[in-house]
Design a protein around this motif. Structure first.
Motif, short mmCIF file in Angstrom:
data_model
loop_
_atom_site.label_atom_id
_atom_site.label_comp_id
_atom_site.label_asym_id
_atom_site.label_seq_id
_atom_site.Cartn_x
_atom_site.Cartn_y
_atom_site.Cartn_z
N ALA A 98 0.66 -1.26 -0.08
CA ALA A 98 0.07 0.00 0.00
C ALA A 98 1.03 1.40 0.06
CB ALA A 98 -1.00 -0.04 1.24
N ARG A 99 2.08 1.18 0.08
CA ARG A 99 3.27 2.36 0.42
C ARG A 99 2.75 3.46 -0.35
NH1 ARG A 99 7.53 3.48 2.81
NH2 ARG A 99 8.87 4.83 1.79
N HIS A 100 3.07 3.18 -1.84
CA HIS A 100 2.94 4.08 -2.87
C HIS A 100 1.70 5.02 -2.85
CE1 HIS A 100 7.05 3.47 -4.15
NE2 HIS A 100 6.59 2.20 -4.46
N GLN A 101 0.52 4.15 -2.67
CA GLN A 101 -0.78 4.81 -2.69
C GLN A 101 -0.80 5.70 -1.32
OE1 GLN A 101 -3.29 1.51 -3.31
NE2 GLN A 101 -5.12 2.79 -3.59
N LEU A 102 -0.57 5.14 -0.39
CA LEU A 102 -0.72 6.00 1.00
C LEU A 102 0.18 7.15 0.82
CD1 LEU A 102 -1.54 5.71 3.83
CD2 LEU A 102 0.62 4.73 4.41
N ILE A 103 1.15 7.26 0.34
CA ILE A 103 2.16 8.45 -0.08
C ILE A 103 1.47 9.22 -0.70
CG2 ILE A 103 4.23 9.43 -0.83
CD1 ILE A 103 5.68 6.91 0.43
N ALA A 104 0.84 8.95 -1.90
CA ALA A 104 0.09 9.66 -2.90
C ALA A 104 -0.94 10.27 -2.26
CB ALA A 104 -0.10 8.97 -3.88
N LYS A 105 -1.72 9.71 -1.28
CA LYS A 105 -3.14 10.20 -0.66
C LYS A 105 -2.59 11.26 0.50
CE LYS A 105 -6.32 6.40 -1.00
NZ LYS A 105 -7.61 7.11 -1.43
N GLY A 116 3.40 19.97 5.54
CA GLY A 116 3.52 21.10 4.80
C GLY A 116 1.98 21.80 4.93
N GLN A 117 0.93 21.08 5.26
CA GLN A 117 -0.30 21.45 5.28
C GLN A 117 -0.63 22.41 6.58
OE1 GLN A 117 -2.29 21.55 2.71
NE2 GLN A 117 -0.59 20.33 1.67
N GLY A 118 0.26 22.15 7.66
CA GLY A 118 0.31 22.92 9.02
C GLY A 118 0.65 24.26 8.71
N ALA A 119 0.62 25.27 9.78
CA ALA A 119 0.87 26.51 9.53
C ALA A 119 2.50 26.89 10.10
CB ALA A 119 -0.08 27.43 10.67
N ALA A 120 3.17 25.97 10.56
CA ALA A 120 4.45 26.09 10.84
C ALA A 120 5.42 25.83 9.73
CB ALA A 120 4.79 25.18 12.02
N ARG A 121 5.74 27.11 9.32
CA ARG A 121 6.68 26.94 7.99
C ARG A 121 8.36 27.37 8.17
NH1 ARG A 121 2.79 26.59 3.42
NH2 ARG A 121 1.05 25.92 4.68
N PRO A 178 10.91 5.33 7.40
CA PRO A 178 11.26 5.67 6.04
C PRO A 178 10.09 6.86 5.69
CG PRO A 178 11.17 3.37 6.35
CD PRO A 178 10.70 3.94 7.54
N PHE A 179 8.78 6.76 6.26
CA PHE A 179 7.75 8.03 5.74
C PHE A 179 8.31 9.41 6.30
CE2 PHE A 179 4.95 3.96 5.86
CZ PHE A 179 4.61 4.14 4.87
N ALA A 180 8.95 9.40 7.60
CA ALA A 180 9.60 10.67 7.96
C ALA A 180 10.62 10.96 7.17
CB ALA A 180 10.18 10.51 9.42
N ARG A 181 11.42 9.97 6.56
CA ARG A 181 12.42 10.55 5.70
C ARG A 181 12.05 10.93 4.41
NH1 ARG A 181 17.41 9.51 7.62
NH2 ARG A 181 17.46 8.09 9.35
N GLU A 182 10.60 10.77 4.07
CA GLU A 182 9.90 11.36 2.81
C GLU A 182 9.25 12.60 3.23
OE1 GLU A 182 8.64 9.24 -0.18
OE2 GLU A 182 9.55 7.16 0.30
N GLY A 183 9.52 12.90 4.66
CA GLY A 183 8.94 14.43 4.79
C GLY A 183 7.59 14.38 5.62
N PHE A 184 7.03 13.11 5.71
CA PHE A 184 5.90 12.95 6.80
C PHE A 184 6.15 12.58 8.21
CE2 PHE A 184 5.03 11.34 2.44
CZ PHE A 184 4.05 12.13 2.10
N ARG A 198 0.13 13.10 0.20
CA ARG A 198 0.34 14.47 -0.43
C ARG A 198 -0.82 15.07 -0.82
NH1 ARG A 198 5.63 13.88 -0.05
NH2 ARG A 198 6.70 12.25 -1.19
N GLU A 199 -1.87 14.21 -1.36
CA GLU A 199 -3.10 15.00 -2.03
C GLU A 199 -4.08 15.43 -0.96
OE1 GLU A 199 -4.55 12.60 -5.17
OE2 GLU A 199 -6.39 13.73 -5.15
N ASN A 200 -4.12 14.76 0.07
CA ASN A 200 -5.34 15.13 1.10
C ASN A 200 -4.63 15.86 2.54
OD1 ASN A 200 -7.39 13.81 -0.39
ND2 ASN A 200 -6.27 12.07 0.07
N GLY A 201 -3.37 15.68 2.63
CA GLY A 201 -2.66 16.06 3.84
C GLY A 201 -2.56 15.18 5.19
N VAL A 202 -3.64 14.17 4.72
CA VAL A 202 -3.57 12.88 5.76
C VAL A 202 -3.70 11.63 5.07
CG1 VAL A 202 -4.16 14.15 7.82
CG2 VAL A 202 -5.82 13.06 6.57
N ALA A 203 -3.43 10.55 5.47
CA ALA A 203 -3.99 9.31 5.01
C ALA A 203 -3.52 8.37 6.13
CB ALA A 203 -3.10 9.03 3.88
N ILE A 204 -4.72 7.36 6.15
CA ILE A 204 -4.53 6.28 6.91
C ILE A 204 -4.52 4.91 6.42
CG2 ILE A 204 -6.00 4.70 8.56
CD1 ILE A 204 -7.15 7.63 9.65
#
Ligand code: NDP
Ligand code: PYC
Length: 337
Positions: free
Chosen positions: A97-104, A278-283, A130-136, A106-112
């Motif tokens: 499910a990994r690629h689909q989870l990441i795509a979701k 990236g969807q949060g207010a802290a930049r 690994p997900f944190a290494r991709e920025g999540f 990125r698209e929606n801000g969250v995915a389960i």
């Protein structure tokens, strides 16, 4: 304990992959379990390293788990993936499910990712780092088998129920913590029993419900306690709700190995959450995490959660993974090398 030797990560992973493939796993699943276990051993988490090989083998032999199962992945909502592991390992479902989870995410801000009909016998942080290494920001929970007495109760209901969290930071490896909600992981109790060591006070009770520091008494009809009294107990409850009720998996108290002698891996569920910071207010988010870490250092904190594991990983990259020579010889024999 025999002489200590050092092996490379690739050597260890390859030997483990051969062992699992020889005991009923597909090559793909054998590789996933081998990777998780080699990471745990490399990063100094003995409770989920090669010590677990026997448990995987006896469980595979018992017919309790399907080492060749191919998971079914269901895209059920914009931010929700459901996975039926078909009585296989969660590792295969997460991988599928990994690629689909990441795509979701990125698209929606969250995915389960909610996995059920599944088994997990390893450390959790390799699933989410690994997900944190991709920025999540990533979280995972998995329930296990009833061996923890809830706060205020008198018989085991919860599993050792770990919760793992990972977040990217600007100045280094992701912040990661991964902890059982019991005072100790069951694996560490087994290791203490093997080494003849006492448990810390407050970790467990014997079969009569009396406090004990004897690991054998905890394993032989006794139970563990949650960490931190009612607070750890609430976290264990959350892990049952998210890892089992939400995913459609079994509660820890529903795991019943009686028809499968030799089985020791819980059949439960796993919950994984990804958040796109990236969807949060802290930049930028990672810089804010770094500010927090700076303040912790100023306050005198020398060791953040995860840093011991990263240090072990760096040592292993330089010198190899330290192993007991007899354990390594046994593993190579089982691997047929
Ligand atoms: P530990 O108690 O060893 O560590 C828990 C967390 O606390 C880690 O992130 C650790 O970081 C951190 N930590 C420990 N000591 C300190 C300290 N002095 N200062 C700062 N941080 C600290 O883990 P557990 O025994 O609870 O769990 C071990 C493993 O067992 C986990 O990987 C877990 O996923 C796994 N497990 C799996 C289960 C399953 O059903 N699959 C069930 C139960 C546990 P560090 O690692 O860097 O020391
Ligand atoms: O160490 O508590 C534990 C554990 C349970 C299932 C896998 N590991």
């Amino acid at each position: 304990m025999s002489e200590q030797i050092h092996v490379s990560f690739d050597e260890l992973r390859d030997a483990l992959r051969r062992v699992f493939a020889a005991h009923g796993c597909s090559d793909h699943v054998a590789g996933l379990i081998a990777e998780n276990m080699a990471i745990a051993e490399r990063d100094g988490a003995a409770s989920h390293g090669i010590f677990r090989v026997d448990g995987y083998i006896s469980t595979l032999k018992s017919g309790w788990v399907d080492g060749k199962a191919e998971p079914v992945i269901d895209d059920v909502a914009p931010g929700f993936i459901r996975a039926d592991a078909r009585n296989g390992f969660t590792l295969a479902a997460t991988d599928a499910a990994r690629h689909q989870l990441i795509a979701k995410a990125r698209e929606n801000g969250v995915a389960i990712l909610a996995i059920h009909n599944s088994q997990h016998f390893g450390a959790l942080w390799p699933d989410i780092e690994p997900f944190a290494r991709e920025g999540f920001v990533a979280m995972s929970m998995v329930n296990s088998m009833a061996c923890v007495v809830p706060y205020g109760g008198c018989k085991p209901v919860y599993g050792t129920n770990p919760l793992a969290f990972a977040a990217p930071r600007a100045g280094g490896d992701p912040v990661v913590f991964d902890q059982a909600s019991s005072a100790m992981a069951n694996g560490d109790v087994q290791i203490a029993a093997r080494e003849g060591e006492a448990l810390p006070p407050g970790a467990g009770v014997d079969a009569g419900g009396n406090p004990t520091t004897d690991p054998k008494a905890v394993l032989d009809g006794g139970a563990l306690l949650p960490f931190g009294g009612h607070k750890g107990s609430s976290i264990a409850m959350m892990v049952e709700i998210m890892g089992a009720a939400l995913t459609g998996g079994k509660f820890s108290f529903e795991v019943d190995w009686s028809e499968h002698p030799g089985a020791v891996i819980p059949h439960t569920g796993q919950f994984i959450l990804l958040i796109d910071p990236g969807q949060g207010a802290a930049r930028p988010f990672a810089a804010r995490v770094e500010e927090l870490i700076g303040r912790l250092r100023d306050a005198g904190v020398e060791r953040l959660p995860g840093e011991r594991r990263y240090a072990a990983r760096r040592r292993a990259a330089q010198h190899g993974i330290p192993l007991d020579a007899e354990d390594w010889a046994r593993l190579r024999e089982r691997a047929g090398i």
